[in-house]
Design a protein around this motif. Structure first.
Motif, mmCIF file in Angstrom:
data_model
loop_
_atom_site.group_PDB
_atom_site.id
_atom_site.type_symbol
_atom_site.label_atom_id
_atom_site.label_comp_id
_atom_site.label_asym_id
_atom_site.label_seq_id
_atom_site.Cartn_x
_atom_site.Cartn_y
_atom_site.Cartn_z
ATOM 1 N N ALA A 138 23.014 71.437 22.503
ATOM 2 C CA ALA A 138 24.363 71.180 22.004
ATOM 3 C C ALA A 138 25.296 72.276 22.493
ATOM 4 O O ALA A 138 24.924 73.448 22.501
ATOM 5 N N ALA A 139 26.499 71.887 22.904
ATOM 6 C CA ALA A 139 27.479 72.849 23.403
ATOM 7 C C ALA A 139 28.534 73.189 22.358
ATOM 8 O O ALA A 139 29.345 74.091 22.566
ATOM 9 N N THR A 140 28.532 72.477 21.232
ATOM 10 C CA THR A 140 29.483 72.741 20.150
ATOM 11 C C THR A 140 28.767 72.638 18.814
ATOM 12 O O THR A 140 27.678 72.048 18.716
ATOM 13 N N GLY A 141 29.396 73.173 17.783
ATOM 14 C CA GLY A 141 28.814 73.059 16.457
ATOM 15 C C GLY A 141 28.731 71.623 16.001
ATOM 16 O O GLY A 141 27.756 71.215 15.361
ATOM 17 N N ALA A 142 29.752 70.833 16.318
ATOM 18 C CA ALA A 142 29.759 69.422 15.929
ATOM 19 C C ALA A 142 28.600 68.678 16.580
ATOM 20 O O ALA A 142 27.938 67.846 15.953
ATOM 21 N N GLU A 143 28.344 68.972 17.852
ATOM 22 C CA GLU A 143 27.209 68.349 18.538
ATOM 23 C C GLU A 143 25.895 68.762 17.887
ATOM 24 O O GLU A 143 24.965 67.948 17.776
ATOM 25 N N ALA A 144 25.810 70.011 17.462
ATOM 26 C CA ALA A 144 24.592 70.487 16.809
ATOM 27 C C ALA A 144 24.312 69.696 15.537
ATOM 28 O O ALA A 144 23.162 69.327 15.262
ATOM 29 N N VAL A 145 25.347 69.432 14.757
ATOM 30 C CA VAL A 145 25.185 68.659 13.518
ATOM 31 C C VAL A 145 24.717 67.247 13.842
ATOM 32 O O VAL A 145 23.769 66.721 13.234
ATOM 33 N N THR A 146 25.370 66.613 14.815
ATOM 34 C CA THR A 146 25.028 65.237 15.185
ATOM 35 C C THR A 146 23.614 65.134 15.738
ATOM 36 O O THR A 146 22.838 64.252 15.356
ATOM 37 N N LEU A 147 23.263 66.058 16.649
ATOM 38 C CA LEU A 147 21.939 66.006 17.273
ATOM 39 C C LEU A 147 20.826 66.356 16.286
ATOM 40 O O LEU A 147 19.712 65.848 16.402
ATOM 41 N N THR A 148 21.130 67.210 15.311
ATOM 42 C CA THR A 148 20.127 67.533 14.289
ATOM 43 C C THR A 148 19.740 66.281 13.522
ATOM 44 O O THR A 148 18.555 66.023 13.268
ATOM 45 N N LYS A 149 20.718 65.477 13.157
ATOM 46 C CA LYS A 149 20.442 64.242 12.427
ATOM 47 C C LYS A 149 19.676 63.248 13.289
ATOM 48 O O LYS A 149 18.777 62.546 12.810
ATOM 49 N N GLN A 169 29.890 81.573 17.981
ATOM 50 C CA GLN A 169 31.185 81.218 18.542
ATOM 51 C C GLN A 169 31.046 80.046 19.503
ATOM 52 O O GLN A 169 30.568 80.190 20.622
ATOM 53 N N MET A 170 31.465 78.858 19.023
ATOM 54 C CA MET A 170 31.442 77.647 19.834
ATOM 55 C C MET A 170 32.699 76.839 19.565
ATOM 56 O O MET A 170 33.299 76.963 18.493
ATOM 57 N N PRO A 171 33.119 76.014 20.521
ATOM 58 C CA PRO A 171 34.328 75.208 20.318
ATOM 59 C C PRO A 171 34.111 74.073 19.319
ATOM 60 O O PRO A 171 32.974 73.748 18.969
ATOM 61 N N ASP A 172 35.221 73.477 18.873
ATOM 62 C CA ASP A 172 35.240 72.347 17.931
ATOM 63 C C ASP A 172 34.818 72.754 16.522
ATOM 64 O O ASP A 172 35.541 72.549 15.565
ATOM 65 N N MET A 173 33.636 73.316 16.409
ATOM 66 C CA MET A 173 33.111 73.768 15.116
ATOM 67 C C MET A 173 32.198 74.950 15.392
ATOM 68 O O MET A 173 31.297 74.855 16.226
ATOM 69 N N ASP A 174 32.426 76.084 14.725
ATOM 70 C CA ASP A 174 31.571 77.232 15.022
ATOM 71 C C ASP A 174 30.190 77.056 14.387
ATOM 72 O O ASP A 174 29.967 76.169 13.558
ATOM 73 N N GLY A 175 29.264 77.897 14.810
ATOM 74 C CA GLY A 175 27.889 77.749 14.378
ATOM 75 C C GLY A 175 27.662 77.982 12.900
ATOM 76 O O GLY A 175 26.726 77.425 12.322
ATOM 77 N N LEU A 176 28.512 78.771 12.263
ATOM 78 C CA LEU A 176 28.350 79.036 10.838
ATOM 79 C C LEU A 176 28.720 77.818 10.001
ATOM 80 O O LEU A 176 28.032 77.478 9.035
ATOM 81 N N VAL A 177 29.809 77.152 10.382
ATOM 82 C CA VAL A 177 30.193 75.913 9.693
ATOM 83 C C VAL A 177 29.136 74.842 9.936
ATOM 84 O O VAL A 177 28.741 74.107 9.017
ATOM 85 N N ALA A 178 28.656 74.759 11.173
ATOM 86 C CA ALA A 178 27.611 73.787 11.497
ATOM 87 C C ALA A 178 26.348 74.055 10.685
ATOM 88 O O ALA A 178 25.704 73.122 10.181
ATOM 89 N N THR A 179 25.997 75.327 10.552
ATOM 90 C CA THR A 179 24.811 75.694 9.763
ATOM 91 C C THR A 179 24.946 75.226 8.330
ATOM 92 O O THR A 179 24.012 74.647 7.757
ATOM 93 N N ALA A 180 26.099 75.473 7.733
ATOM 94 C CA ALA A 180 26.322 75.069 6.342
ATOM 95 C C ALA A 180 26.191 73.553 6.185
ATOM 96 O O ALA A 180 25.602 73.065 5.204
ATOM 97 N N GLN A 181 26.716 72.801 7.144
ATOM 98 C CA GLN A 181 26.634 71.338 7.068
ATOM 99 C C GLN A 181 25.192 70.867 7.209
ATOM 100 O O GLN A 181 24.738 69.964 6.505
ATOM 101 N N ILE A 182 24.457 71.481 8.127
ATOM 102 C CA ILE A 182 23.062 71.096 8.361
ATOM 103 C C ILE A 182 22.201 71.406 7.143
ATOM 104 O O ILE A 182 21.418 70.571 6.676
ATOM 105 N N VAL A 183 22.342 72.617 6.617
ATOM 106 C CA VAL A 183 21.508 73.043 5.487
ATOM 107 C C VAL A 183 21.815 72.235 4.227
ATOM 108 O O VAL A 183 20.926 71.965 3.417
ATOM 109 N N SER A 184 23.068 71.820 4.062
ATOM 110 C CA SER A 184 23.453 71.083 2.856
ATOM 111 C C SER A 184 23.081 69.605 2.915
ATOM 112 O O SER A 184 23.184 68.904 1.911
ATOM 113 N N ASP A 185 22.642 69.129 4.078
ATOM 114 C CA ASP A 185 22.260 67.724 4.227
ATOM 115 C C ASP A 185 20.868 67.514 3.637
ATOM 116 O O ASP A 185 19.891 68.062 4.151
#
Length: 218
Positions: free
Chosen positions: A35-46, A58-74
């Motif tokens: 994944a090249a962005t945090g948003a992609e990381a969230v989508t690909l994790t699912k 530090q990534m575009p669209d959504m940084d890794g910390l926000v992505a982490t919070a979304q992933i962990v809370s799922d």
């Protein structure tokens, strides 16, 4: 644990992703996606259901910390997040822990350190880079002031052995190292760790370390 761990690499630099892939696949892991962005990381994790996500900050669209919070809370996602960053910054470490990351590693780490960190996170344990562990947790602990409304008002009732285990957890010790230091079996350590997490109300070992310092337990 089997070496066929499934890993997702999230970093906005293609050369960095390629380097991670080479190191991880050489260790027998399966890199299931990039994944090249945090948003992609969230989508690909699912979509890909990795065991561990190596997450840049530090990534575009959504940084890794926000992505982490979304992933962990799922609730449908069981992957552990290993934050891997160039920046040795206290705010990144605290934010990563608060977001639910199970590991924090600097990009100047060697290949074996990355491989070990992935194994540790996949096993449900926590890992912090040696360069930041004591300095940052000590500063975090010093910044916390107990208040009547905070969770420091009523410290959990830990047994003496549980306190011993918690102290070693805060020293970034693995289950095997704790077992050796306390002359007990690893299964017994796992039981004590589980009890500590439950009593602290911690989601994982990294969160337990933060809460322990916040509450003055170590």
């Amino acid at each position: 644990m089997s070496e066929s761990l499934r890993v997702l690499v999230a970093d906005d630099h293609s050369m960095m992703r390629a380097g991670f892939r080479v190191i991880l696949e050489a260790a027998g892991f399966e890199v299931v996606g990039e994944a090249a962005t945090g948003a992609e990381a969230v989508t690909l994790t699912k979509a890909l259901r990795p065991d561990v996500i190596c997450m840049d900050v530090q990534m575009p669209d959504m940084d890794g910390l926000v992505a982490t919070a979304q992933i962990v809370s799922d609730p449908d996602v069981s992957a552990g997040v290993l934050v891997v960053t160039t920046f040795d910054r206290d705010d990144y470490l605290f934010a990563a822990l608060e977001a639910g990351a199970s590991g924090f590693l600097l990009k100047n780490a060697g290949p074996e350190e990355l491989i070990n960190a992935v194994r540790v996170v996949a096993a449900g344990d926590a890992l912090l880079a040696p360069e930041v562990t004591r300095r940052v947790i000590a500063r975090f602990a010093g910044a916390q002031k107990p208040t009547p409304s905070s969770d420091t008002a009523t410290p959990p009732s830990l047994t003496e052995r549980e306190r011993d285990v918690l102290t070693l957890l805060a020293d970034a010790r693995s289950n095997a190292e704790i077992a050796a230091r306390l002359f007990i079996g690893e299964q017994t350590v796992k039981t004590h760790v589980s009890n500590v997490l439950q009593k602290l109300g911690a989601r994982d070992r990294a969160h337990a370390i933060v809460l322990a310092y916040r509450r003055g337990l170590v």
